[in-house]
Write an enzyme that holds these catalytic residues in place. Structure first.
Site, short mmCIF file in Angstrom:
data_model
loop_
_atom_site.label_atom_id
_atom_site.label_comp_id
_atom_site.label_asym_id
_atom_site.label_seq_id
_atom_site.Cartn_x
_atom_site.Cartn_y
_atom_site.Cartn_z
N SER A 67 0.83 -1.20 0.00
CA SER A 67 0.00 0.00 0.00
C SER A 67 0.87 1.26 0.00
CB SER A 67 -0.95 -0.03 1.20
OG SER A 67 -1.95 0.97 1.09
N ASP A 124 -9.73 -4.38 -4.94
CA ASP A 124 -9.19 -3.42 -3.97
C ASP A 124 -10.05 -2.16 -3.96
OD1 ASP A 124 -7.65 -1.68 -2.41
OD2 ASP A 124 -5.77 -2.55 -3.13
N HIS A 163 -7.83 -5.32 -0.64
CA HIS A 163 -6.60 -4.65 -0.22
C HIS A 163 -5.86 -5.55 0.76
CE1 HIS A 163 -4.13 -1.08 -0.19
NE2 HIS A 163 -4.15 -1.00 1.14
#
Length: 238
Positions: A67, A124, A163
């Site tokens: 991320s 995501d 995610h």
């Protein structure tokens, strides 16, 4: 508006305009660079009693992150320099990340051939999967402009993944690391005068030289010194 982040830098937003504002990014890049330099030049920071043989070459270092960490790894690894040229790392690994400051982004000369693997879940909702293709397009265009190959930026997408990470993704990561990190030299290196080493340094040097079996049962420092000197004379490394 936006998010003050307790990690790498503040996020104003992920749209193209907001993505140019990354308060704290420069400070975080300096932190990452200092960690890299500690691995490459440990003796300069008092981290290695045996000096250069305990260092890691830039070409064996991969910057990786998830991320926001992936965004930082990508930006740091491609823009930062050493001795007026790019870092020349083994590779960069971006997991569910993106390219921050895309408009300001410029690849440091010497890093245009750095392999990049960008892994992203198709579901995501935090960092939309489109960020992967947009990041790839921007970096690949600069690769080609600088004489590199656009194929150096590889994107892998994973169905049903949000995610997060998956075993399929981790398997791809392992394959990437095996491909980009060069084999370590099998030739042991021992630097320094054995007669000037402490017992701890002697034991570390003996381990570096692969002499643990020969050193078994040796209780006196002089025995360790003589073993290492014999090894160095045989290898012609003194």
């Amino acid at each position: 508006m936006g998010f003050a982040m307790p990690s790498w830098y503040d996020i104003v937003g992920l749209d193209s305009r907001s993505n140019e504002i990354c308060n704290g990014l420069d400070e975080s890049m300096n932190t990452i660079l200092s960690l890299v330099e500690n691995e490459v030049h440990p003796e300069e920071n008092g981290l290695s009693p045996l000096g250069p043989q305990n260092s890691i070459d830039y070409r064996r270092i991969v910057l990786a992150g998830f991320s926001q960490g992936g965004a930082l790894a990508l930006y740091t690894g491609m823009t930062q320099t050493r001795k007026n040229k790019g870092l020349g790392l083994a590779g960069i690994l971006v997991l569910s990340g993106y390219l921050p400051r895309s408009k300001q982004f410029a690849i440091a000369p010497g890093s245009e051939s750095t392999p990049i693997l960008h892994c992203h879940g198709k579901e995501d909702l935090v960092v939309p999967v489109e960020a992967a293709s947009m990041s790839q397009a921007r970096v690949s265009a600069l690769f080609e402009k600088m004489g590199g190959k656009k194929e150096s930026y590889e994107v892998k997408l994973y169905s049903g993944l949000d995610h997060s990470v998956s075993m399929e993704e981790l398997n791809d990561v392992v394959a990437f690391l095996k491909r980009v990190i060069p084999q370590e030299s099998v030739e042991p290196k021992v630097n320094g005068d054995p007669t000037m080493m402490t017992v701890k340094e002697l034991k570390q040097a003996i381990e570096q030289a692969g002499l643990e079996k020969q050193a078994r049962g040796m209780m006196e420092k002089s025995e360790l010194v003589n073993l290492l000197i014999t090894y160095l004379n045989r290898k012609g490394l003194e």
